[in-house]
Structure formats: C-alpha cells, structure tokens
Design an enzyme around this catalytic site. Structure first.
Site, PDB file in Angstrom:
ATOM      1  N   GLY A 122       0.841  -1.198   0.000  1.00 16.07           N
ATOM      2  CA  GLY A 122       0.000   0.000   0.000  1.00 16.07           C
ATOM      3  C   GLY A 122       0.875   1.246   0.000  1.00 16.07           C
ATOM      4  N   GLY A 190      24.216  -8.294  20.627  1.00 12.99           N
ATOM      5  CA  GLY A 190      23.075  -7.649  21.272  1.00 12.99           C
ATOM      6  C   GLY A 190      22.422  -8.594  22.258  1.00 12.99           C
ATOM      7  N   VAL A 193      16.212  -8.310  24.037  1.00  3.75           N
ATOM      8  CA  VAL A 193      15.144  -9.302  24.142  1.00  3.75           C
ATOM      9  C   VAL A 193      15.332 -10.439  23.129  1.00  3.75           C
ATOM     10  CG1 VAL A 193      12.685  -9.516  24.481  1.00  3.75           C
ATOM     11  CG2 VAL A 193      13.716  -7.286  24.640  1.00  3.75           C
ATOM     12  N   GLU A 213      27.603  -7.944  23.874  1.00  3.43           N
ATOM     13  CA  GLU A 213      26.727  -6.792  24.152  1.00  3.43           C
ATOM     14  C   GLU A 213      27.576  -5.529  24.289  1.00  3.43           C
ATOM     15  OE1 GLU A 213      23.425  -5.857  24.527  1.00  3.43           O
ATOM     16  OE2 GLU A 213      24.247  -3.914  25.113  1.00  3.43           O
ATOM     17  N   ARG A 286      15.534  -2.649  16.299  1.00  5.18           N
ATOM     18  CA  ARG A 286      14.762  -2.626  15.058  1.00  5.18           C
ATOM     19  C   ARG A 286      14.520  -1.177  14.643  1.00  5.18           C
ATOM     20  NH1 ARG A 286      12.602  -7.364  13.594  1.00  5.18           N
ATOM     21  NH2 ARG A 286      10.786  -6.422  12.604  1.00  5.18           N
ATOM     22  N   HIS A 458      -4.036 -21.418  46.928  1.00  3.98           N
ATOM     23  CA  HIS A 458      -2.861 -22.151  47.411  1.00  3.98           C
ATOM     24  C   HIS A 458      -2.898 -23.582  46.891  1.00  3.98           C
ATOM     25  CE1 HIS A 458       0.422 -23.412  49.960  1.00  3.98           C
ATOM     26  NE2 HIS A 458      -0.306 -24.491  50.264  1.00  3.98           N
TER      27      HIS A 458
HETATM   28  P1  FAD Z   1       4.390  -5.408  12.263  1.00  2.00           P
HETATM   29  O1  FAD Z   1       4.010  -6.578  13.066  1.00  2.00           O
HETATM   30  O2  FAD Z   1       5.785  -5.271  11.821  1.00  2.00           O
HETATM   31  O3  FAD Z   1       3.446  -5.439  10.991  1.00  2.00           O
HETATM   32  C1  FAD Z   1       3.555  -4.539   9.948  1.00  2.00           C
HETATM   33  C2  FAD Z   1       2.933  -5.153   8.716  1.00  2.00           C
HETATM   34  O4  FAD Z   1       2.826  -4.147   7.725  1.00  2.00           O
HETATM   35  C3  FAD Z   1       3.767  -6.276   8.087  1.00  2.00           C
HETATM   36  O5  FAD Z   1       2.934  -7.365   7.775  1.00  2.00           O
HETATM   37  C4  FAD Z   1       4.324  -5.653   6.828  1.00  2.00           C
HETATM   38  O6  FAD Z   1       4.493  -6.590   5.774  1.00  2.00           O
HETATM   39  C5  FAD Z   1       3.213  -4.685   6.471  1.00  2.00           C
HETATM   40  N1  FAD Z   1       3.627  -3.569   5.640  1.00  2.00           N
HETATM   41  C6  FAD Z   1       4.676  -2.729   5.800  1.00  2.00           C
HETATM   42  N2  FAD Z   1       4.672  -1.777   4.851  1.00  2.00           N
HETATM   43  C7  FAD Z   1       3.599  -2.029   4.068  1.00  2.00           C
HETATM   44  C8  FAD Z   1       3.046  -1.394   2.942  1.00  2.00           C
HETATM   45  N3  FAD Z   1       3.577  -0.281   2.432  1.00  2.00           N
HETATM   46  N4  FAD Z   1       1.938  -1.932   2.389  1.00  2.00           N
HETATM   47  C9  FAD Z   1       1.363  -3.058   2.890  1.00  2.00           C
HETATM   48  N5  FAD Z   1       1.841  -3.686   3.974  1.00  2.00           N
HETATM   49  C10 FAD Z   1       2.932  -3.176   4.556  1.00  2.00           C
HETATM   50  N6  FAD Z   1       6.397  -8.259  20.957  1.00  2.00           N
HETATM   51  C11 FAD Z   1       5.693  -8.671  22.021  1.00  2.00           C
HETATM   52  O7  FAD Z   1       4.872  -7.915  22.519  1.00  2.00           O
HETATM   53  N7  FAD Z   1       5.863  -9.903  22.549  1.00  2.00           N
HETATM   54  C12 FAD Z   1       6.756 -10.786  22.048  1.00  2.00           C
HETATM   55  O8  FAD Z   1       6.883 -11.901  22.551  1.00  2.00           O
HETATM   56  C13 FAD Z   1       7.527 -10.380  20.930  1.00  2.00           C
HETATM   57  N8  FAD Z   1       8.433 -11.215  20.394  1.00  2.00           N
HETATM   58  C14 FAD Z   1       9.149 -10.811  19.302  1.00  2.00           C
HETATM   59  C15 FAD Z   1      10.105 -11.683  18.803  1.00  2.00           C
HETATM   60  C16 FAD Z   1      10.860 -11.300  17.706  1.00  2.00           C
HETATM   61  C17 FAD Z   1      11.888 -12.258  17.160  1.00  2.00           C
HETATM   62  C18 FAD Z   1      10.631 -10.032  17.096  1.00  2.00           C
HETATM   63  C19 FAD Z   1      11.400  -9.624  15.887  1.00  2.00           C
HETATM   64  C20 FAD Z   1       9.690  -9.165  17.609  1.00  2.00           C
HETATM   65  C21 FAD Z   1       8.939  -9.540  18.728  1.00  2.00           C
HETATM   66  N9  FAD Z   1       8.007  -8.683  19.299  1.00  2.00           N
HETATM   67  C22 FAD Z   1       7.307  -9.079  20.393  1.00  2.00           C
HETATM   68  C23 FAD Z   1       7.750  -7.348  18.752  1.00  2.00           C
HETATM   69  C24 FAD Z   1       6.485  -7.375  17.882  1.00  2.00           C
HETATM   70  O9  FAD Z   1       6.650  -8.329  16.856  1.00  2.00           O
HETATM   71  C25 FAD Z   1       6.221  -6.011  17.289  1.00  2.00           C
HETATM   72  O10 FAD Z   1       6.195  -5.044  18.308  1.00  2.00           O
HETATM   73  C26 FAD Z   1       4.874  -5.993  16.571  1.00  2.00           C
HETATM   74  O11 FAD Z   1       4.874  -6.934  15.526  1.00  2.00           O
HETATM   75  C27 FAD Z   1       4.581  -4.614  16.005  1.00  2.00           C
HETATM   76  O12 FAD Z   1       3.354  -4.640  15.365  1.00  2.00           O
HETATM   77  P2  FAD Z   1       3.020  -3.640  14.166  1.00  2.00           P
HETATM   78  O13 FAD Z   1       1.609  -3.948  13.785  1.00  2.00           O
HETATM   79  O14 FAD Z   1       3.374  -2.267  14.533  1.00  2.00           O
HETATM   80  O15 FAD Z   1       4.024  -4.044  12.979  1.00  2.00           O
HETATM   81  P1  NAI Z   2      16.799  -4.621  21.990  1.00  2.00           P
HETATM   82  O1  NAI Z   2      16.709  -3.158  21.912  1.00  2.00           O
HETATM   83  O2  NAI Z   2      15.955  -5.352  22.964  1.00  2.00           O
HETATM   84  O3  NAI Z   2      18.294  -5.058  22.288  1.00  2.00           O
HETATM   85  C1  NAI Z   2      19.345  -4.686  21.469  1.00  2.00           C
HETATM   86  C2  NAI Z   2      20.634  -4.840  22.257  1.00  2.00           C
HETATM   87  O4  NAI Z   2      21.713  -4.707  21.352  1.00  2.00           O
HETATM   88  C3  NAI Z   2      20.810  -3.785  23.323  1.00  2.00           C
HETATM   89  O5  NAI Z   2      21.181  -4.391  24.531  1.00  2.00           O
HETATM   90  C4  NAI Z   2      21.905  -2.890  22.761  1.00  2.00           C
HETATM   91  O6  NAI Z   2      22.711  -2.306  23.757  1.00  2.00           O
HETATM   92  C5  NAI Z   2      22.706  -3.879  21.930  1.00  2.00           C
HETATM   93  N1  NAI Z   2      23.457  -3.277  20.838  1.00  2.00           N
HETATM   94  C6  NAI Z   2      23.052  -2.335  19.975  1.00  2.00           C
HETATM   95  N2  NAI Z   2      24.032  -2.070  19.072  1.00  2.00           N
HETATM   96  C7  NAI Z   2      25.064  -2.890  19.374  1.00  2.00           C
HETATM   97  C8  NAI Z   2      26.358  -3.106  18.811  1.00  2.00           C
HETATM   98  N3  NAI Z   2      26.758  -2.446  17.740  1.00  2.00           N
HETATM   99  N4  NAI Z   2      27.171  -4.009  19.390  1.00  2.00           N
HETATM  100  C9  NAI Z   2      26.759  -4.715  20.483  1.00  2.00           C
HETATM  101  N5  NAI Z   2      25.553  -4.551  21.060  1.00  2.00           N
HETATM  102  C10 NAI Z   2      24.720  -3.660  20.506  1.00  2.00           C
HETATM  103  O7  NAI Z   2      16.540  -5.137  20.486  1.00  2.00           O
HETATM  104  P2  NAI Z   2      16.282  -6.573  19.898  1.00  2.00           P
HETATM  105  O8  NAI Z   2      16.675  -7.632  20.855  1.00  2.00           O
HETATM  106  O9  NAI Z   2      16.868  -6.546  18.545  1.00  2.00           O
HETATM  107  O10 NAI Z   2      14.712  -6.613  19.775  1.00  2.00           O
HETATM  108  C11 NAI Z   2      14.029  -5.571  19.100  1.00  2.00           C
HETATM  109  C12 NAI Z   2      12.736  -5.303  19.754  1.00  2.00           C
HETATM  110  O11 NAI Z   2      11.805  -6.336  19.470  1.00  2.00           O
HETATM  111  C13 NAI Z   2      12.786  -5.267  21.268  1.00  2.00           C
HETATM  112  O12 NAI Z   2      13.235  -4.040  21.764  1.00  2.00           O
HETATM  113  C14 NAI Z   2      11.375  -5.498  21.630  1.00  2.00           C
HETATM  114  O13 NAI Z   2      10.703  -4.281  21.557  1.00  2.00           O
HETATM  115  C15 NAI Z   2      10.909  -6.439  20.545  1.00  2.00           C
HETATM  116  N6  NAI Z   2      10.891  -7.810  21.052  1.00  2.00           N
HETATM  117  C16 NAI Z   2      10.079  -8.108  22.095  1.00  2.00           C
HETATM  118  C17 NAI Z   2      10.044  -9.362  22.620  1.00  2.00           C
HETATM  119  C18 NAI Z   2       9.184  -9.624  23.787  1.00  2.00           C
HETATM  120  O14 NAI Z   2       8.350  -8.790  24.102  1.00  2.00           O
HETATM  121  N7  NAI Z   2       9.328 -10.757  24.470  1.00  2.00           N
HETATM  122  C19 NAI Z   2      10.858 -10.446  22.080  1.00  2.00           C
HETATM  123  C20 NAI Z   2      11.728 -10.011  21.013  1.00  2.00           C
HETATM  124  C21 NAI Z   2      11.703  -8.747  20.526  1.00  2.00           C
END
Ligand code: FAD
Ligand code: NAI
Length: 479
Positions: A122, A190, A193, A213, A286, A458
């Site tokens: 989009g 890193g 999380v 880290e 990210r 409990h």
């Molecule tokens: P997204 O989920 O990124 O969705 C965006 C969507 O928009 C995608 O489908 C993309 O293809 C689409 N899009 C982008 N641009 C366009 C366009 N121009 N036209 C059409 N479609 C488009 N968060 C938690 O709360 N709990 C967790 O356990 C957790 N675990 C995670 C584990 C990992 C490995 C990662 C990477 C992230 C995790 N997160 C977790 C973070 C979570 O995934 C994100 O915060 C969440 O997905 C954000 O939602 P969103 O709707 O903003 O974007």
């Molecule tokens: P993050 O922000 O949690 O961690 C990134 C880490 O990388 C930080 O500790 C930072 O100091 C370190 N870092 C950054 N640049 C670096 C470098 N050049 N060299 C060494 N260390 C460096 O980001 P992450 O783990 O990539 O996850 C992205 C986001 O996705 C999270 O912040 C979270 O919002 C979301 N997420 C949430 C989850 C959950 O809710 N359980 C699970 C996974 C992701």
C-alpha cells in the site's frame, strides 16, 4: 472505479489488524492492506509478530524447553527417557504450522468483521478532498479511497553497518527462527530481548552460545536486582554473555562446503578478541519501516529514524492520517501496537481511546522469565520518589518447589506515603502470566495492602505476588 472506505489500514500486524477489526466493530467500512507473503506467495497477515516474531519465537522456546526438561529434569521426577534426539526440521515445521494457524485466524476474523483485505504493497498516491488515494500493488494494481488512513507498517531488523543480513551466516530474527540444524557455535550481537530469547532456544538445543553486548550493564531497562538475578541464572545455564564490547569487523568465511563467521571485537578490558561461529544472529534493535509507503507524496512527516511522527494520540501531521505500533515512538511491543490500534479506531469514532505507557507490561520469555510493569527501583531513585520495596523469593513458594522451578522472585515497589503500587518486577516461573495481576492492580491504582488482603489460591505462584505485597509492609508470612 476506485473503492471507497471510511478507514484504510496499511499493514496487518498486531497494530493494523486489530485497528481494522475495532474500526469495523464501530460500524465503519474498513479496508486493510498487507504485503507479507507466505512461502507460496499468498497472504500471511499478522506482521512481524505472527510471521517472524512473537508467535514463532514462543513456539521454538516451547519446543526447546521441552527438550531441556527431558534432558535435565525428567530424571528427578522418576521419568527415564533413554537417548533423546532432536529433529530440528520437525520443530521448525511445527512452528510454521502454528504461524499458519494464526495467519488463517486473522483472515477469518477479517471475514467475520467484514474487513476488506487487500494483499499487496500500500502506498499514498495523493490527498483528495476529504481523504486520500491509496494504491495497492499486488497481483493487480488498484486504487482505494479512504477518509481516514491508519499507517501500521511496523519495523525491520537493524543491521550492523557494512554487514548485511544474508540469512545464511548472518541472521536477523527471520533466519534465527528458520535454522534447519543446531549450529555447534552460535554468536549473537546484542543481549536484548531477541538475543536472550533466541540465544536460549539454540543453547537449550545444544549450541555453544556467546552473546556480545555493547553496553556495560546487562538489561539496563530492567530493575537492577531482577537483571542481576536473571544474569546469575543465565550464567549457570552456560549462556555466555560478554558485556561492554565494541564490535569491529565481521567476516564471513566460506571454504568448500564449510562456512563460518568471524567477529572481531574489543572486550571490556580493551583487549582485541576474535570470535568464530557457525552462525551469527544480529539482534541490535529494530528500525521503523516506512519504505514503499510513498510518504512524501502527501507530506507525511517522518523523523530522522524514519518513524512516523505522531502526537500522544497517534495523530500525524496530516488530517485524517494516524499511525500506530512499531512505526511510531514508544516500545516495540505487539500489545502496545494493539492498544494504539484500538485507541485510534475509537478516536475516529469520536470516542476517547487511551494508552497509558506506564501500564504496558514487558515480558522476556527466557527461563527464568522476566516480566515487569511500571517503574524500576533505579527510576524511582533517579526521580526522587520515596518508596517502599518488598520482595519474595520463589524458593519459599510451595507451588514453585513442586514445579521444581524456584529461581527468582517477585518484587513490588509502592509509594512510601500513599502505598500505591508503582512497579512490579518478576524473574521466575510463569512471570509472563503473573504480571497480569500487577497490571490490573496498577490500572485500578491499587495499594500494596490491597494485594496483601486479597485471597490467592494455594498452592500457586501468584501467592508470591501477595507475599511481595506483604513484604512491602515487612510482614511476609512464609519467608
Ligand atoms: P508489524 O508486526 O511489523 O506489521 C507490519 C505489517 O505491515 C507487516 O505485515 C508488513 O508486511 C506490512 N507492511 C509494511 N509496509 C507495508 C506497505 N507499504 N503496504 C502493505 N503492507 C505493509 N512483541 C511482544 O509484545 N511480545 C513478544 O513476545 C515479541 N516477540 C518478538 C520476537 C521477535 C523475534 C521479534 C522480531 C519481535 C517480537 N516482538 C514481540 C515485537 C512485535 O513483533 C512487534 O512489536 C509488533 O509486531 C509490532 O506490530 P506492528 O503492527 O506495529 O508491525
Ligand atoms: P533490543 O533493543 O531489545 O536489544 C538490542 C541490544 O543490542 C541492546 O542491549 C543494545 O545495547 C545492543 N546493541 C546495539 N548495538 C550494538 C552493537 N553495535 N554491538 C553490540 N551490542 C549492541 O533489540 P532486539 O533484541 O533486537 O529486539 C528488538 C525489539 O523487538 C525489542 O526491543 C522489543 O521491543 C521487541 N521484542 C520483544 C520481545 C518480547 O516482548 N518478548 C521479544 C523479542 C523482541
């Protein structure tokens, strides 16, 4: 002829698809556009969270935890298993099936709520009177017209400068969730999380895991006492975490059929080091994803990171254009994105949707799990807030002992004068579920005494929350 909608949502991640459903519930004619493709090229709504984030990571964490239990803990329960084997391909196939169930579930919800779904990219075409033209580039090109536009385009993994993801040796979360064999040596950059969750999965399955880290402190956003306790547990598990490093050159080495990655870095003492691994996961945060949105066509304001600039209510600089989730400021969490999606749909309907950032819980799904809501002890100190702290170790909780999982504690922080709960921090079993009680309590502005007076079943882990509340008043019953 273009189709017209009251609300067009761009992106069907947790922010977008929930906004679309809520807007439809409120009586609007809604379209949701999403570009994500499954392996067959078909639609896969749910965004990062469903496809390469929350859901698949939790599926692999579960599988690897089963393996860890079978390997290390079954014997003490009197269960012998013989020699165990791991079929990583089956584990990943199960994870893919869980993802697909979620994709299909969202398509079903769209149908049920009469949300028109468009599979494709989009982008803004132009502003018109009373709305915007949005182009969808999918199998065909179409133009939609919307009175309100909600941008929910999410985020993408940040690469190390000069080290692009190849998803073979240098992996983002996408590659980290799709490995077909356990790497003997896994390096991660890193220890946030993703680093901790993905490092845990592959360590449990037998990889030798090293996380580099950059910061000198471990999990700086977490309450210091909780982070210390978690670090102790990770050290004991053999998850090697090196803090305060400076990552230098990263080289991929391919010789015939073997391949590896070398990470050169300076350690915390300033010594040059080199780490060789079979795979490298880069998990250094990210970045907001606005590529392909053609924001400039309508003058949508982005900041220097590419995030859509919004006010506290998710309004952009353009009338009728809103943005939610990872593409805007604030924590990148699925439930934060969802809450913003609901709030925006309600505001479009003239209601007063609201998201309180102080009440957004965080969970890290490692073992032990780490979960918290509200302010940490170090934040309260920095803000000069007078508080009382109480904590209760799982070691003294009967259910935790029966589970054989006594690492960690519940810690509660309450205002010294009013006793209002200001933060709850948990490291330990099922912290992800236990934190919900704390969020409810804080949403109702409960005091620690309120929790201390409530009857908890409990034996249950939740009794530790009650005991932590009693500990605020220095009168735990079981410790
Ligand atoms: P997204 O989920 O990124 O969705 C965006 C969507 O928009 C995608 O489908 C993309 O293809 C689409 N899009 C982008 N641009 C366009 C366009 N121009 N036209 C059409 N479609 C488009 N968060 C938690 O709360 N709990 C967790 O356990 C957790 N675990 C995670 C584990 C990992 C490995 C990662 C990477 C992230 C995790 N997160 C977790 C973070 C979570 O995934 C994100 O915060 C969440 O997905 C954000 O939602 P969103 O709707 O903003 O974007
Ligand atoms: P993050 O922000 O949690 O961690 C990134 C880490 O990388 C930080 O500790 C930072 O100091 C370190 N870092 C950054 N640049 C670096 C470098 N050049 N060299 C060494 N260390 C460096 O980001 P992450 O783990 O990539 O996850 C992205 C986001 O996705 C999270 O912040 C979270 O919002 C979301 N997420 C949430 C989850 C959950 O809710 N359980 C699970 C996974 C992701």
């Amino acid at each position: 002829m273009s189709q017209s909608f009251d609300v067009i949502v761009i992106g069907a991640g947790p922010g977008g698809y929930i906004a679309a459903i809520r807007a439809a519930q409120l009586g609007f004619k809604v379209a949701c556009i999403d570009a994500w493709k499954n392996a067959a090229g078909g639609p896969a709504p749910g965004g990062t969270c469903t496809n390469v984030g929350c859901i698949p990571s939790k599926a692999l964490l579960q599988s690897s935890e089963h393996f860890e239990h079978a390997t290390h803990h079954f014997a003490e329960h009197g269960i012998s298993t013989g020699k165990l084997a791991i079929d990583v391909a089956q584990m990943v196939a199960r994870k893919d099936a869980v993802v697909k169930q979620n994709n299909d579930g969202i398509l079903y919800l769209f149908k049920k709520n009469k949300v028109s779904f468009f599979h494709g990219q989009g982008s803004f075409a132009r502003a018109i009177e009373g709305g915007y033209e949005i182009q969808v580039a999918g199998e065909t090109r179409q133009t939609l017209v919307g009175r309100h536009i909600i941008v929910a385009t999410g985020s993408s993994p940040r690469a190390l400068p000069g080290v692009p993801f190849d998803e073979d040796l240098v992996l983002s979360n996408t590659g980290a969730l799709a490995l077909q064999a356990v790497p003997a040596r896994l390096a991660l950059i890193g220890s946030g999380v993703i680093g901790l969750e993905m490092g845990s999965v592959w360590r449990r399955l037998g990889a030798e895991v090293t996380i580099l880290e950059g910061l000198p402190t471990f999990l700086g956003a977490v309450d210091e006492q909780i982070a210390r306790e978690a670090k102790k547990a990770f050290d004991k598990q053999g998850l090697k975490i090196e803090l305060g490093v400076k990552v230098g050159e990263v080289k991929t080495v391919r010789k015939g059929r073997s391949a590896s990655v070398v990470v050169n870095y300076t350690d915390a003492k300033g010594q040059a080091q080199s780490l060789q691994a079979d795979k490298l996961i880069v998990s250094i945060g990210r970045v907001p994803h606005t590529e392909g949105l053609n924001a400039q066509a309508v003058g949508l304001q982005l900041d220097e990171r590419g995030a859509v600039v919004v006010d506290a209510e998710c309004r952009t600089n353009l009338p009728g254009v809103w943005a939610v989730g990872d593409v805007v400021r604030g924590p990148m969490l699925a439930h934060k994105a969802e809450e913003e999606g609901v709030a925006v749909a309600e505001r479009i309907a003239g209601q007063h949707g609201h998201v309180d950032f102080n009440l957004i819980p965080w969970v890290i799904y490692t073992s032990p799990e780490i979960a918290w809501v509200g302010r940490t002890e170090q934040q309260l100190k920095a803000e000069g807030v007078a508080y009382r702290a109480g904590s209760f170790p799982f070691l003294a909780n009967g259910r935790a002992r029966a589970l054989g999982d006594t690492t960690g504690m519940v810690k509660m922080l309450a205002d010294a004068t009013t006793d209002e709960i200001l933060g709850v921090h948990i490291v330990g079993p099922m912290a992800s579920e236990l934190i919900a009680e704390a969020v409810v309590a804080m949403a109702f502005r409960a005091s620690s005494e309120d929790i201390a007076r409530i009857c908890h079943a409990h034996p249950s882990l939740s009794e530790s929350t009650k005991e932590a509340a009693l500990a605020v008043d220095k009168r735990t019953l079981n410790f």
